[in-house]
Design an enzyme around this catalytic site. Sequence first.
Site, mmCIF file in Angstrom:
data_model
loop_
_atom_site.group_PDB
_atom_site.id
_atom_site.type_symbol
_atom_site.label_atom_id
_atom_site.label_comp_id
_atom_site.label_asym_id
_atom_site.label_seq_id
_atom_site.Cartn_x
_atom_site.Cartn_y
_atom_site.Cartn_z
ATOM 1 N N ASP A 133 0.821 -1.219 0.000
ATOM 2 C CA ASP A 133 0.000 0.000 0.000
ATOM 3 C C ASP A 133 0.857 1.272 0.000
ATOM 4 O OD1 ASP A 133 0.977 0.013 2.552
ATOM 5 O OD2 ASP A 133 -0.972 -0.073 3.561
ATOM 6 N N GLU A 139 2.737 -4.324 5.464
ATOM 7 C CA GLU A 139 1.477 -4.717 6.104
ATOM 8 C C GLU A 139 1.273 -6.227 5.969
ATOM 9 O OE1 GLU A 139 0.454 -3.435 1.856
ATOM 10 O OE2 GLU A 139 1.749 -2.713 3.461
ATOM 11 N N PHE A 416 24.837 15.325 -22.968
ATOM 12 C CA PHE A 416 23.580 15.602 -22.277
ATOM 13 C C PHE A 416 23.169 17.071 -22.241
ATOM 14 C CE2 PHE A 416 23.571 11.274 -19.932
ATOM 15 C CZ PHE A 416 23.114 10.680 -21.104
ATOM 16 N N LEU A 419 19.887 16.674 -23.686
ATOM 17 C CA LEU A 419 18.877 15.954 -22.895
ATOM 18 C C LEU A 419 18.326 16.920 -21.852
ATOM 19 C CD1 LEU A 419 17.471 13.361 -21.827
ATOM 20 C CD2 LEU A 419 19.553 12.881 -20.532
ATOM 21 N N GLU A 420 17.067 17.295 -22.022
ATOM 22 C CA GLU A 420 16.426 18.236 -21.091
ATOM 23 C C GLU A 420 15.075 17.652 -20.686
ATOM 24 O OE1 GLU A 420 17.835 21.119 -19.841
ATOM 25 O OE2 GLU A 420 19.611 20.326 -20.839
ATOM 26 N N CYS A 655 26.234 24.931 -20.927
ATOM 27 C CA CYS A 655 27.110 23.809 -21.314
ATOM 28 C C CYS A 655 28.232 23.599 -20.310
ATOM 29 C CB CYS A 655 27.749 24.068 -22.676
ATOM 30 S SG CYS A 655 26.588 24.530 -23.955
#
Length: 673
Positions: A133, A139, A416, A419-420, A655
Amino acid sequence: MQPPIRENMLRERTVRLQYGSRVEAVYVLGTQLWTDVYSAAPAGAKTFSLKHSEGVKVEVVRDGEAEEVVTNGKQRWALSPSSTLRLSMAQASTEASSDKVTVNYYEEEGSAPIDQAGLFLTAIEISLDVDADRDGEVEKNNPKKASWTWGPEGQGAILLVNCDRDTPWLPKEDCSDEKVYSKQDLQDMSQMILRTKGPDRLPAGYEIVLYISMSDSDKVGVFYVENPFFGQRYIHILGRQKLYHVVKYTGGSAELLFFVEGLCFPDESFSGLVSIHVSLLEYMAEGIPLTPIFTDTVMFRIAPWIMTPNILPPVSVFVCCMKDNYLFLKEVKNLVEKTNCELKVCFQYMNRGDRWIQDEIEFGYIEAPHKGFPVVLDSPRDGNLKDFPIKQLLGPDFGYVTREPLFETVTSLDSFGNLEVSPPVTVNGKEYPLGRILIGSSFPLSGGRRMTKVVRDFLQAQQVQAPVELYSDWLTVGHVDEFMTFIPIPGKKEFRLLMASTSACYQLFREKQKAGHGEAVMFKGLGGMSSKRITINKILSNESLTQENQYFQRCLDWNRDILKRELALTEKDIIDLPALFKMDENHQARAFFPNMVNMIVLDKDLGIPKPFGPQVEEECCLETHVRGLLEPLGLACTFIDDISAYHKFLGEVHCGTNVRRKPFTFKWWHMVP
């Protein structure tokens, strides 16, 4: 011993009786036993009666109708092929074979039974338990523990890839071996408890086994703590070569605690789901395989790697110290001092002359209900900074992951800066509460550069930040951070997309020319840039530059349209920052003056590349223009001189810096991908 093959949840099972003999069976609480009284009857038997212990509930089921049986054995039923018994028990036995069911068989009128069949039962409780859960606690016997669902009401346990290094002298991440050296290492793992209850010992011929499938064996590891009271030893029991582990049954009420670690992130061929099973096995005879009579299963999803957009608060700013960037470093330090984050300088012995720290790594994080920590994704670029993530970042509660292509060539698009991730958006009613990943690619059909497939597959497989491919191959370096970024609007949940715009630059320069500032000079006070005086008039009269920038604006607009569609943005969400590019020999773009969109975003403080634009009334008209766009939103603009240390090497402030940010407060498992 072979591990059991059947993995379905055996909640009902058949026990065969035989007249003239007694059968022993182990009953697991929560299941039902069925037995066929008709096929067990002796020849000539026409009716039967039943006697049973108080602890057993017995029902006679005929043609689908069930009738509960009292214990005294006086009532008789006619034998027919549709007569079966359904047995269940509510409590674990305190002694083996202490509960009984006896079937007496009779001829037509006879008062004495002609034969009988006996069933001796031992009831035990077995439950394999996890935090299904998602509240951070294990649990008891959650009915949804064997499956996994997304969303705020979702159920199913979560596992972290144990990709940090809690033991400093180890060469690699903790998940790379089968050892545990510290309690800190266990804290990265998810707990799993095997609960059993029953008599002191089971009848002969039964054993309890934990096991995993072959396909999960390289994705999950399980440890057991031996001697919790006398100096602990951590034993690796499942994972890699180990597919099953026999659990010692201890009798009475017992809870055995296990620790589970993830070994690898979701990827193209791995959904992220793994299962662990416990089975009760029954032994028949030497040389005959054990058969499972009960199986309990738990399912985990391995937590995805999550990127952090610019709108999240910064924690640390990373920058490289070079021979030639002393002034840049000083300006970045001054900027960072205005915020509540720390500056981390990567010195020359570690960067080995590589200043592009944005390109080498991307910071993200992983999270489970009980724990979370930052994880750095190492790019396949592998410049001279390649040792930095492992040597300087990987450590206690700081993880590491990388994806390297086997056969593809690594290009600039694998760095990278390409890469955003966007802030959270809702697109056509579909929510992306963690934003969407943005990567640069080539123009469709052009056969140009593209980010390597292993990295794209990895990003896609995380599921929670569905990637969007943009077109960045028109740039010499080819990174998305050269034409776009996101800024938060302080005090609001909103953001703006900033885009480089050549048409905005030409429009501004024409306005200045019209106002009589055509002779305003660019790059003022910079000796090394060019001996030519570059003025607004010269730029506006340069036909080939104008044509090139019209083409570059088309490339920018292509991306603008993708971003508007994929992030559901309107024009009012976008702010254009003036930019100019010039074409290289491959017809690709490089910035004509420092590219302001390539900035560092630290809450409301922006570190923007100083553009050295035309001086109008002693002020750079580009800086004045950008301040006029951003400061009314509550943002503070600091212009940083990166021209000699970064711009001339085809990069800017973004950069040359990297920011680790706080994770989202939103829990990834509450979303529906």
